[in-house]
Design a protein around this motif. Structure first.
Motif, mmCIF file in Angstrom:
data_model
loop_
_atom_site.group_PDB
_atom_site.id
_atom_site.type_symbol
_atom_site.label_atom_id
_atom_site.label_comp_id
_atom_site.label_asym_id
_atom_site.label_seq_id
_atom_site.Cartn_x
_atom_site.Cartn_y
_atom_site.Cartn_z
ATOM 1 N N GLY A 99 -25.237 4.575 -26.431
ATOM 2 C CA GLY A 99 -24.763 5.824 -25.853
ATOM 3 C C GLY A 99 -25.252 6.117 -24.452
ATOM 4 N N TYR A 100 -26.117 5.254 -23.927
ATOM 5 C CA TYR A 100 -26.634 5.485 -22.579
ATOM 6 C C TYR A 100 -25.575 5.212 -21.525
ATOM 7 C CZ TYR A 100 -31.287 5.465 -24.649
ATOM 8 O OH TYR A 100 -32.386 5.756 -25.396
ATOM 9 N N GLY A 101 -25.711 5.908 -20.408
ATOM 10 C CA GLY A 101 -24.931 5.563 -19.237
ATOM 11 C C GLY A 101 -25.643 4.430 -18.526
ATOM 12 N N VAL A 102 -24.884 3.608 -17.835
ATOM 13 C CA VAL A 102 -25.481 2.490 -17.106
ATOM 14 C C VAL A 102 -24.851 2.417 -15.722
ATOM 15 C CG1 VAL A 102 -25.860 -0.002 -17.052
ATOM 16 C CG2 VAL A 102 -25.852 1.185 -19.239
ATOM 17 N N LEU A 103 -25.698 2.363 -14.700
ATOM 18 C CA LEU A 103 -25.260 2.091 -13.336
ATOM 19 C C LEU A 103 -25.817 0.734 -12.971
ATOM 20 C CD1 LEU A 103 -23.838 2.923 -10.722
ATOM 21 C CD2 LEU A 103 -25.997 3.975 -9.998
ATOM 22 N N MET A 104 -24.921 -0.243 -12.827
ATOM 23 C CA MET A 104 -25.313 -1.616 -12.494
ATOM 24 C C MET A 104 -25.092 -1.819 -10.999
ATOM 25 S SD MET A 104 -23.569 -3.595 -15.727
ATOM 26 C CE MET A 104 -24.349 -5.165 -15.391
ATOM 27 N N LEU A 105 -26.197 -1.873 -10.261
ATOM 28 C CA LEU A 105 -26.094 -2.040 -8.816
ATOM 29 C C LEU A 105 -25.976 -3.507 -8.444
ATOM 30 C CD1 LEU A 105 -28.796 0.429 -7.458
ATOM 31 C CD2 LEU A 105 -26.359 0.792 -7.791
ATOM 32 N N GLU A 106 -25.281 -3.749 -7.353
ATOM 33 C CA GLU A 106 -25.161 -5.084 -6.780
ATOM 34 C C GLU A 106 -25.815 -5.037 -5.405
ATOM 35 O OE1 GLU A 106 -24.946 -8.190 -7.694
ATOM 36 O OE2 GLU A 106 -22.856 -8.154 -8.270
#
Length: 122
Positions: A99-106
């Motif tokens: 249920g977590y949000g995820v921001l995957m940075l590049e």
């Protein structure tokens, strides 16, 4: 003995360059292993939105965003020094399932992003 030591020192200086530049280039080639190709968000096993994050020096860097369920936190996911965000969805899938949000940075120079690789912290 002194002659061997002198030859070894000269070889070391030729290999690394008198300023250490050669060693630094070698070091960067061994530390950074970016994928130059932009990863395909449609292949991610959970829904992501491709977003652009602008840096203070004007670069637009690709990132993937998956919103959290109501009341859950968001995790900032930094994939490390190799490949691109497209190679790390297996590690983020359990976070999304929970249920977590995820921001995957590049990073700069990774995954089709503009900019140069650097370990300069300034």
């Amino acid at each position: 003995m002194i002659k061997r030591l002198s030859i070894a020192l000269v070889a070391l200086l030729l290999l690394t360059g008198a300023s250490g530049y050669g060693l630094h280039v070698y070091y960067k080639d061994r530390i950074f292993n970016p994928s130059p190709d932009r990863p395909d968000a449609s292949l991610v096993p959970f829904p992501v939105e491709t977003v652009s994050i602008e840096t203070p020096d004007g670069l637009a860097l690709n990132a993937w965003w998956h919103a959290p369920l109501a009341g859950e936190e968001t995790i900032l996911y930094l994939h490390g020094n190799s490949k691109s965000i497209g190679k790390y969805t297996r590690g983020t899938a359990p976070l999304v399932e929970a249920g977590y949000g995820v921001l995957m940075l590049e990073y700069r120079g990774y995954g089709g992003n503009p900019g140069a690789l650097s370990d300069d912290a300034s």
